[in-house]
Design a protein around this motif. Structure first.
Motif, PDB file in Angstrom:
ATOM      1  N   PRO A   8     -73.509  68.270  14.230  1.00 14.40           N
ATOM      2  CA  PRO A   8     -73.303  66.966  14.871  1.00 14.40           C
ATOM      3  C   PRO A   8     -74.584  66.143  14.873  1.00 14.40           C
ATOM      4  O   PRO A   8     -75.664  66.636  15.216  1.00 14.40           O
ATOM      5  N   LEU A   9     -74.474  64.895  14.494  1.00 15.95           N
ATOM      6  CA  LEU A   9     -75.602  63.960  14.481  1.00 15.95           C
ATOM      7  C   LEU A   9     -75.499  63.051  15.700  1.00 15.95           C
ATOM      8  O   LEU A   9     -74.482  62.378  15.889  1.00 15.95           O
ATOM      9  N   ILE A  10     -76.552  63.023  16.536  1.00 18.16           N
ATOM     10  CA  ILE A  10     -76.532  62.147  17.713  1.00 18.16           C
ATOM     11  C   ILE A  10     -77.870  61.441  17.875  1.00 18.16           C
ATOM     12  O   ILE A  10     -78.900  61.926  17.419  1.00 18.16           O
ATOM     13  N   LYS A  11     -77.819  60.294  18.521  1.00 16.63           N
ATOM     14  CA  LYS A  11     -79.037  59.638  18.990  1.00 16.63           C
ATOM     15  C   LYS A  11     -79.390  60.223  20.355  1.00 16.63           C
ATOM     16  O   LYS A  11     -78.502  60.659  21.093  1.00 16.63           O
ATOM     17  N   THR A  12     -80.675  60.200  20.703  1.00 18.56           N
ATOM     18  CA  THR A  12     -81.090  60.772  21.988  1.00 18.56           C
ATOM     19  C   THR A  12     -80.965  59.740  23.111  1.00 18.56           C
ATOM     20  O   THR A  12     -81.919  59.432  23.812  1.00 18.56           O
ATOM     21  N   ARG A  13     -79.751  59.244  23.270  1.00 20.73           N
ATOM     22  CA  ARG A  13     -79.452  58.321  24.360  1.00 20.73           C
ATOM     23  C   ARG A  13     -78.851  59.113  25.518  1.00 20.73           C
ATOM     24  O   ARG A  13     -78.499  60.278  25.382  1.00 20.73           O
ATOM     25  N   ASP A  14     -78.713  58.468  26.663  1.00 21.69           N
ATOM     26  CA  ASP A  14     -78.294  59.179  27.868  1.00 21.69           C
ATOM     27  C   ASP A  14     -76.920  59.846  27.713  1.00 21.69           C
ATOM     28  O   ASP A  14     -76.735  60.994  28.125  1.00 21.69           O
ATOM     29  N   ALA A  15     -75.949  59.130  27.153  1.00 24.81           N
ATOM     30  CA  ALA A  15     -74.595  59.684  27.060  1.00 24.81           C
ATOM     31  C   ALA A  15     -74.571  60.924  26.175  1.00 24.81           C
ATOM     32  O   ALA A  15     -73.981  61.960  26.546  1.00 24.81           O
ATOM     33  N   GLU A  16     -75.199  60.843  25.007  1.00 29.76           N
ATOM     34  CA  GLU A  16     -75.188  61.958  24.076  1.00 29.76           C
ATOM     35  C   GLU A  16     -75.901  63.183  24.664  1.00 29.76           C
ATOM     36  O   GLU A  16     -75.435  64.318  24.545  1.00 29.76           O
ATOM     37  N   LEU A  17     -77.036  62.949  25.315  1.00 33.90           N
ATOM     38  CA  LEU A  17     -77.784  64.062  25.892  1.00 33.90           C
ATOM     39  C   LEU A  17     -77.031  64.677  27.073  1.00 33.90           C
ATOM     40  O   LEU A  17     -77.059  65.893  27.267  1.00 33.90           O
ATOM     41  N   LYS A  18     -76.341  63.856  27.854  1.00 33.11           N
ATOM     42  CA  LYS A  18     -75.529  64.397  28.956  1.00 33.11           C
ATOM     43  C   LYS A  18     -74.454  65.329  28.404  1.00 33.11           C
ATOM     44  O   LYS A  18     -74.198  66.403  28.955  1.00 33.11           O
ATOM     45  N   CYS A  19     -73.816  64.928  27.326  1.00 32.36           N
ATOM     46  CA  CYS A  19     -72.819  65.795  26.687  1.00 32.36           C
ATOM     47  C   CYS A  19     -73.427  67.144  26.327  1.00 32.36           C
ATOM     48  O   CYS A  19     -72.887  68.203  26.663  1.00 32.36           O
ATOM     49  N   PHE A  20     -74.578  67.117  25.659  1.00 34.03           N
ATOM     50  CA  PHE A  20     -75.198  68.359  25.194  1.00 34.03           C
ATOM     51  C   PHE A  20     -75.703  69.219  26.351  1.00 34.03           C
ATOM     52  O   PHE A  20     -75.738  70.450  26.243  1.00 34.03           O
ATOM     53  N   GLN A  21     -76.080  68.584  27.457  1.00 40.45           N
ATOM     54  CA  GLN A  21     -76.509  69.350  28.626  1.00 40.45           C
ATOM     55  C   GLN A  21     -75.372  70.198  29.196  1.00 40.45           C
ATOM     56  O   GLN A  21     -75.623  71.170  29.908  1.00 40.45           O
ATOM     57  N   HIS A  22     -74.146  69.830  28.857  1.00 42.02           N
ATOM     58  CA  HIS A  22     -72.986  70.553  29.370  1.00 42.02           C
ATOM     59  C   HIS A  22     -72.314  71.422  28.292  1.00 42.02           C
ATOM     60  O   HIS A  22     -71.148  71.796  28.442  1.00 42.02           O
ATOM     61  N   LEU A  23     -73.046  71.744  27.240  1.00 42.40           N
ATOM     62  CA  LEU A  23     -72.572  72.715  26.250  1.00 42.40           C
ATOM     63  C   LEU A  23     -73.221  74.059  26.543  1.00 42.40           C
ATOM     64  O   LEU A  23     -74.414  74.136  26.827  1.00 42.40           O
ATOM     65  N   SER A  24     -72.458  75.122  26.460  1.00 32.55           N
ATOM     66  CA  SER A  24     -72.990  76.454  26.756  1.00 32.55           C
ATOM     67  C   SER A  24     -73.900  76.940  25.633  1.00 32.55           C
ATOM     68  O   SER A  24     -73.845  76.437  24.500  1.00 32.55           O
ATOM     69  N   ASP A  25     -74.727  77.935  25.929  1.00 36.84           N
ATOM     70  CA  ASP A  25     -75.580  78.527  24.896  1.00 36.84           C
ATOM     71  C   ASP A  25     -74.737  79.087  23.761  1.00 36.84           C
ATOM     72  O   ASP A  25     -75.122  78.999  22.590  1.00 36.84           O
ATOM     73  N   GLY A  26     -73.582  79.669  24.098  1.00 36.43           N
ATOM     74  CA  GLY A  26     -72.712  80.223  23.062  1.00 36.43           C
ATOM     75  C   GLY A  26     -72.230  79.159  22.087  1.00 36.43           C
ATOM     76  O   GLY A  26     -72.104  79.426  20.884  1.00 36.43           O
ATOM     77  N   VAL A  27     -71.965  77.966  22.601  1.00 35.86           N
ATOM     78  CA  VAL A  27     -71.567  76.847  21.741  1.00 35.86           C
ATOM     79  C   VAL A  27     -72.765  76.356  20.935  1.00 35.86           C
ATOM     80  O   VAL A  27     -72.690  76.165  19.716  1.00 35.86           O
ATOM     81  N   LEU A  28     -73.887  76.148  21.605  1.00 36.66           N
ATOM     82  CA  LEU A  28     -75.073  75.606  20.935  1.00 36.66           C
ATOM     83  C   LEU A  28     -75.577  76.512  19.813  1.00 36.66           C
ATOM     84  O   LEU A  28     -76.146  76.032  18.830  1.00 36.66           O
ATOM     85  N   GLU A  29     -75.359  77.811  19.943  1.00 34.56           N
ATOM     86  CA  GLU A  29     -75.816  78.735  18.900  1.00 34.56           C
ATOM     87  C   GLU A  29     -75.027  78.587  17.600  1.00 34.56           C
ATOM     88  O   GLU A  29     -75.486  78.991  16.537  1.00 34.56           O
ATOM     89  N   LYS A  56     -88.698  66.160  25.782  1.00 38.38           N
ATOM     90  CA  LYS A  56     -88.573  67.062  26.931  1.00 38.38           C
ATOM     91  C   LYS A  56     -87.100  67.340  27.238  1.00 38.38           C
ATOM     92  O   LYS A  56     -86.716  68.480  27.542  1.00 38.38           O
ATOM     93  N   GLN A  57     -86.253  66.316  27.137  1.00 36.42           N
ATOM     94  CA  GLN A  57     -84.819  66.498  27.378  1.00 36.42           C
ATOM     95  C   GLN A  57     -84.199  67.401  26.310  1.00 36.42           C
ATOM     96  O   GLN A  57     -83.355  68.251  26.614  1.00 36.42           O
ATOM     97  N   ILE A  58     -84.617  67.214  25.053  1.00 40.74           N
ATOM     98  CA  ILE A  58     -84.120  68.080  23.981  1.00 40.74           C
ATOM     99  C   ILE A  58     -84.512  69.522  24.251  1.00 40.74           C
ATOM    100  O   ILE A  58     -83.715  70.458  24.065  1.00 40.74           O
ATOM    101  N   LYS A  59     -85.745  69.738  24.673  1.00 38.64           N
ATOM    102  CA  LYS A  59     -86.216  71.098  24.964  1.00 38.64           C
ATOM    103  C   LYS A  59     -85.366  71.761  26.037  1.00 38.64           C
ATOM    104  O   LYS A  59     -85.030  72.953  25.938  1.00 38.64           O
ATOM    105  N   GLU A  60     -84.996  70.999  27.070  1.00 37.77           N
ATOM    106  CA  GLU A  60     -84.159  71.552  28.143  1.00 37.77           C
ATOM    107  C   GLU A  60     -82.792  71.979  27.619  1.00 37.77           C
ATOM    108  O   GLU A  60     -82.189  72.921  28.140  1.00 37.77           O
ATOM    109  N   ILE A  61     -82.309  71.293  26.597  1.00 37.43           N
ATOM    110  CA  ILE A  61     -81.006  71.620  26.003  1.00 37.43           C
ATOM    111  C   ILE A  61     -81.118  72.773  25.020  1.00 37.43           C
ATOM    112  O   ILE A  61     -80.378  73.763  25.093  1.00 37.43           O
ATOM    113  N   GLN A  62     -82.045  72.666  24.089  1.00 37.24           N
ATOM    114  CA  GLN A  62     -82.102  73.584  22.950  1.00 37.24           C
ATOM    115  C   GLN A  62     -82.835  74.898  23.251  1.00 37.24           C
ATOM    116  O   GLN A  62     -82.544  75.912  22.614  1.00 37.24           O
TER     117      GLN A  62
END
Length: 349
Positions: A8-29, A56-62
């Motif tokens: 998935p390609l996203i811009k690091t805007r608030d909406a996109e990052l909020k979505c990714f903050q709510h994806l589990s590690d199992g999904v992100l892997e 910093k926000q990306i680091k918290e997600i990834q």
């Protein structure tokens, strides 16, 4: 080929990052996200917006999970920091420095930025690739999906020939926004371009398609209060995957034309992705707003909860307890359900 099922390609805007903050590690892997770095929100101290806040926000997600990092050059989201990073001087020296600053704490796959000088050579690109690939397992490059066959060789050989050690390359073939009438042309171009890139040897890690068909105005695709429209990305992918080695990527249900919502002008809407189409419910604030959208979505037999954060938010809204009442919040909800639904499809292949 890599283990990743979805890009998935996203811009690091608030909406996109909020979505990714709510994806589990199992999904992100299972994902290899492509983050287009944008400026952060303006503050008194950072009137241009600070890209390090977005990192910093990306680091918290990834965490330590890998991701591709690109730079957004859209006028709405660029700032002087990003302009400096895309300067080609001395092998993109500032981009190299920026990437090296975060090398120990983040698993970044750098994007190669193409630059052809006056002598029609790629010496700055070659230097960047040579330097970066000494310490990296992978690099990435993004190209239009509809170049002439010889152009893929022109742009990719300077990269491939300068990859050091065992470093390999992700090649992202970008079709941007696609419409129904263009689908067959898109399919044919993807097959031709993917085959051309795959012939360039074992330094190619994955060839990835990227496109979006999410409309600027979903209401134009159906009725004012409800409707549906096709996910053309799936049509394209299902038509090409048997004919060429390619991985699935998209814009995670975001249109490439960003429409800024002004206060008071938007109509609340909830979108849910089925396998091959979106369905939506849309009710004005004086006619039920997000709670009514959520209730009607839950009553629609086509909507199947799949144990996502998005399902929780739809349920809360349906009992008049919505967590958010802004378009940005519900874009994050849509993306969250969409990304997990795409992964479920890829797991069935």
């Amino acid at each position: 080929m890599s283990k990743f099922k979805y890009f998935p390609l996203i811009k690091t805007r608030d909406a996109e990052l909020k979505c990714f903050q709510h994806l589990s590690d199992g999904v992100l892997e299972q994902l290899l996200p492509i983050y287009e770095l944008t400026k952060s929100r303006k503050t008194t101290k950072t009137p241009d917006g600070d890209i390090h806040r977005r990192i910093k926000q990306i680091k918290e997600i990834q965490g330590n999970k890998p991701f591709i990092l690109d730079l957004c050059t859209d006028d709405k989201y660029i700032n002087p920091q990003i302009e400096q990073l895309i300067d080609e001087y001395d092998g993109f020296q500032d981009w190299q420095y920026f990437l090296n600053v975060y090398q120990e704490e983040l698993n970044i796959i750098p994007m190669v930025h193409l630059y052809e000088d006056a002598e029609m050579t790629f010496k700055e690109v070659e230097k960047f690739v040579s330097d970066m690939s000494m310490e990296r397992a992978h690099l990435a490059v993004r190209l239009p999906y509809d170049l002439e066959p010889e152009e893929y060789q022109l742009y990719l050989k300077p990269i491939i020939n300068n990859l050091q050690k065992n470093c390999t390359l992700f090649v992202l073939l970008d079709a941007d926004s696609i419409r129904y009438k263009d689908t067959q042309d898109v399919i044919e171009n993807y097959i031709a371009s993917s085959n051309e890139v795959n012939m360039l040897g074992d330094k190619i890690e994955d060839v990835v398609m990227l496109c979006t068909s999410f409309p600027i105005s979903p209401r134009d695709e159906g009725e004012d209060e409800y409707g549906e429209f096709e996910i053309l990305e799936e049509t394209v992918y299902n038509s090409i995957k048997q004919q060429t080695p390619i991985k699935y990527g998209d814009y995670a249900s975001i249109n490439t034309v960003q429409v800024e919502m002004k206060g008071g002008t938007f109509v609340p809407r909830i979108d849910i992705s089925l396998d091959d189409k979106f369905i939506y419910k849309r009710y004005r604030r004086n006619a039920g707003s997000y709670p009514k959208c959520a209730r009607y979505m839950k009553d629609d037999k086509r909507y199947k909860p799949i144990n996502t954060w998005a399902d929780q938010e739809i349920n809360l809204a349906s009992i008049n307890e919505p967590t958010g009442i802004s378009p940005s919040f519900w874009i994050a909800v849509r993306m969250n359900y969409y990304i997990i639904s795409r992964l479920k499809l890829r797991a069935q292949e």
